[in-house]
Design a protein around this motif. Structure first.
Motif, PDB file in Angstrom:
ATOM      1  N   MET A 167       6.345  -7.266  -9.973  1.00 46.36           N
ATOM      2  CA  MET A 167       7.325  -7.275 -11.145  1.00 46.36           C
ATOM      3  C   MET A 167       7.269  -8.763 -11.910  1.00 46.36           C
ATOM      4  SD  MET A 167      10.995  -5.799 -11.846  1.00 46.36           S
ATOM      5  CE  MET A 167      10.496  -4.156 -11.369  1.00 46.36           C
ATOM      6  N   LYS A 168       6.965  -8.770 -13.281  1.00 45.90           N
ATOM      7  CA  LYS A 168       6.916 -10.081 -13.704  1.00 45.90           C
ATOM      8  C   LYS A 168       8.070 -10.929 -13.922  1.00 45.90           C
ATOM      9  CE  LYS A 168       3.010 -10.340 -16.917  1.00 45.90           C
ATOM     10  NZ  LYS A 168       2.419 -11.319 -17.879  1.00 45.90           N
ATOM     11  N   ASN A 169       9.244 -10.355 -14.532  1.00 55.00           N
ATOM     12  CA  ASN A 169      10.526 -11.067 -14.646  1.00 55.00           C
ATOM     13  C   ASN A 169      11.601 -10.354 -13.634  1.00 55.00           C
ATOM     14  OD1 ASN A 169      12.124 -12.825 -15.296  1.00 55.00           O
ATOM     15  ND2 ASN A 169      11.955 -12.278 -17.522  1.00 55.00           N
ATOM     16  N   PHE A 170      11.326 -10.366 -12.362  1.00 51.28           N
ATOM     17  CA  PHE A 170      12.299  -9.834 -11.253  1.00 51.28           C
ATOM     18  C   PHE A 170      13.752 -10.269 -11.557  1.00 51.28           C
ATOM     19  CE2 PHE A 170      14.473  -9.857  -7.322  1.00 51.28           C
ATOM     20  CZ  PHE A 170      14.579  -8.458  -7.184  1.00 51.28           C
ATOM     21  N   LYS A 171      14.101 -11.560 -11.791  1.00 48.61           N
ATOM     22  CA  LYS A 171      15.304 -12.128 -11.901  1.00 48.61           C
ATOM     23  C   LYS A 171      16.169 -11.537 -12.761  1.00 48.61           C
ATOM     24  CE  LYS A 171      14.781 -16.485  -9.312  1.00 48.61           C
ATOM     25  NZ  LYS A 171      14.846 -17.869  -9.091  1.00 48.61           N
ATOM     26  N   THR A 172      15.428 -11.637 -14.212  1.00 49.42           N
ATOM     27  CA  THR A 172      16.042 -10.844 -15.353  1.00 49.42           C
ATOM     28  C   THR A 172      16.370  -9.488 -15.177  1.00 49.42           C
ATOM     29  OG1 THR A 172      15.168 -12.701 -16.754  1.00 49.42           O
ATOM     30  CG2 THR A 172      15.978 -10.600 -17.843  1.00 49.42           C
ATOM     31  N   THR A 173      15.160  -8.618 -14.602  1.00 47.03           N
ATOM     32  CA  THR A 173      15.457  -7.386 -14.428  1.00 47.03           C
ATOM     33  C   THR A 173      16.762  -7.032 -13.288  1.00 47.03           C
ATOM     34  OG1 THR A 173      13.190  -6.848 -14.863  1.00 47.03           O
ATOM     35  CG2 THR A 173      14.204  -5.129 -13.671  1.00 47.03           C
ATOM     36  N   PHE A 174      16.686  -7.857 -12.448  1.00 46.86           N
ATOM     37  CA  PHE A 174      17.537  -7.328 -11.098  1.00 46.86           C
ATOM     38  C   PHE A 174      18.963  -7.853 -11.767  1.00 46.86           C
ATOM     39  CE2 PHE A 174      19.230  -8.433  -6.956  1.00 46.86           C
ATOM     40  CZ  PHE A 174      19.038  -7.185  -6.348  1.00 46.86           C
ATOM     41  N   PHE A 175      19.045  -8.786 -12.521  1.00 47.77           N
ATOM     42  CA  PHE A 175      20.308  -9.164 -13.187  1.00 47.77           C
ATOM     43  C   PHE A 175      20.997  -7.989 -13.774  1.00 47.77           C
ATOM     44  CE2 PHE A 175      22.890 -10.229 -16.886  1.00 47.77           C
ATOM     45  CZ  PHE A 175      24.006 -10.775 -16.158  1.00 47.77           C
ATOM     46  N   PHE A 176      19.889  -7.324 -14.626  1.00 45.71           N
ATOM     47  CA  PHE A 176      20.527  -6.083 -15.562  1.00 45.71           C
ATOM     48  C   PHE A 176      20.788  -5.002 -14.774  1.00 45.71           C
ATOM     49  CE2 PHE A 176      19.315  -8.995 -19.091  1.00 45.71           C
ATOM     50  CZ  PHE A 176      20.386  -9.036 -19.709  1.00 45.71           C
ATOM     51  N   ILE A 177      19.945  -4.697 -13.622  1.00 45.20           N
ATOM     52  CA  ILE A 177      20.508  -3.392 -12.828  1.00 45.20           C
ATOM     53  C   ILE A 177      21.508  -3.637 -11.885  1.00 45.20           C
ATOM     54  CG2 ILE A 177      18.005  -2.458 -13.100  1.00 45.20           C
ATOM     55  CD1 ILE A 177      17.574  -3.464 -10.151  1.00 45.20           C
ATOM     56  N   LEU A 223      27.650 -10.633  -9.911  1.00 44.59           N
ATOM     57  CA  LEU A 223      27.632 -10.933 -11.071  1.00 44.59           C
ATOM     58  C   LEU A 223      26.772 -12.175 -11.205  1.00 44.59           C
ATOM     59  CD1 LEU A 223      28.121 -10.117 -14.006  1.00 44.59           C
ATOM     60  CD2 LEU A 223      30.255 -11.353 -14.053  1.00 44.59           C
ATOM     61  N   ILE A 224      27.261 -13.116 -10.437  1.00 46.26           N
ATOM     62  CA  ILE A 224      26.652 -14.540 -10.619  1.00 46.26           C
ATOM     63  C   ILE A 224      25.324 -14.635  -9.679  1.00 46.26           C
ATOM     64  CG2 ILE A 224      28.672 -15.586 -11.425  1.00 46.26           C
ATOM     65  CD1 ILE A 224      28.866 -16.908  -8.483  1.00 46.26           C
ATOM     66  N   GLY A 225      25.116 -13.574  -9.032  1.00 50.02           N
ATOM     67  CA  GLY A 225      23.711 -13.644  -8.139  1.00 50.02           C
ATOM     68  C   GLY A 225      24.047 -14.560  -6.715  1.00 50.02           C
ATOM     69  N   PHE A 226      25.245 -14.874  -6.292  1.00 48.66           N
ATOM     70  CA  PHE A 226      25.324 -15.758  -5.122  1.00 48.66           C
ATOM     71  C   PHE A 226      25.306 -15.000  -3.908  1.00 48.66           C
ATOM     72  CE2 PHE A 226      27.925 -18.261  -1.943  1.00 48.66           C
ATOM     73  CZ  PHE A 226      27.244 -19.288  -2.166  1.00 48.66           C
ATOM     74  N   LYS A 227      24.381 -15.342  -3.013  1.00 46.50           N
ATOM     75  CA  LYS A 227      24.368 -14.625  -1.713  1.00 46.50           C
ATOM     76  C   LYS A 227      24.114 -12.964  -1.718  1.00 46.50           C
ATOM     77  CE  LYS A 227      24.832 -18.391   0.822  1.00 46.50           C
ATOM     78  NZ  LYS A 227      24.053 -18.953   1.867  1.00 46.50           N
ATOM     79  N   ILE A 228      23.370 -12.480  -2.516  1.00 52.05           N
ATOM     80  CA  ILE A 228      23.195 -11.266  -3.114  1.00 52.05           C
ATOM     81  C   ILE A 228      22.976 -10.272  -1.859  1.00 52.05           C
ATOM     82  CG2 ILE A 228      21.717  -9.537  -4.106  1.00 52.05           C
ATOM     83  CD1 ILE A 228      22.702 -11.362  -6.262  1.00 52.05           C
TER      84      ILE A 228
END
Length: 130
Positions: free
Chosen positions: A1-11, A70-75
């Protein structure tokens, strides 16, 4: 997936907002929430001595887990914590036969599991360096 971080944030955004929202709206009225939960759990076999502290911890745990997601810490740890919390809530709901609440808690659980699965699948894919 090209932009995993952005996609993962939104899901993960909807579940993060749901958990954080559940916790944050209860914090200013913590005593009232605790009294409500104790009343709801009266038919349960669970002792009030466990329900009272849990009713104070629950909103804090929900808020923290939601904000961490939300902030992506220790997901991974946040997702596991969310799944543990949902399991505890499901157990409590079963003890008073609140089947409607269990549906919502299971939906949260499946969503958290889906995020965990999605993240672990992405971690297995070798990154392409060009």
């Amino acid at each position: 997936m090209k932009n995993f971080k952005t996609t993962f944030f939104f899901i993960r955004l909807p579940i993060a907002i749901s958990l954080a929202g559940h916790g944050l709206v209860r914090l200013p009225k913590l005593e009232g929430f605790s009294a409500w939960m104790v009343k709801q759990m009266e038919p349960s076999i669970l002792p009030t001595s466990l329900i009272i502290p849990f009713s104070y911890i629950l909103p804090i745990a929900e808020a923290i887990i939601g904000l961490l997601l939300l902030i992506g810490f220790k997901i991974n740890y946040s997702l596991y914590a969310g799944l543990i919390l949902m399991s505890i809530l499901i157990f409590g709901s079963c003890s008073i036969e609140n089947w409607g609440a269990i549906e919502a808690q299971l939906l949260h659980s499946f969503y958290l599991f889906g995020l965990l699965w999605f993240k672990e699948k992405e971690e297995l894919i070798p990154s392409k360096t060009n």
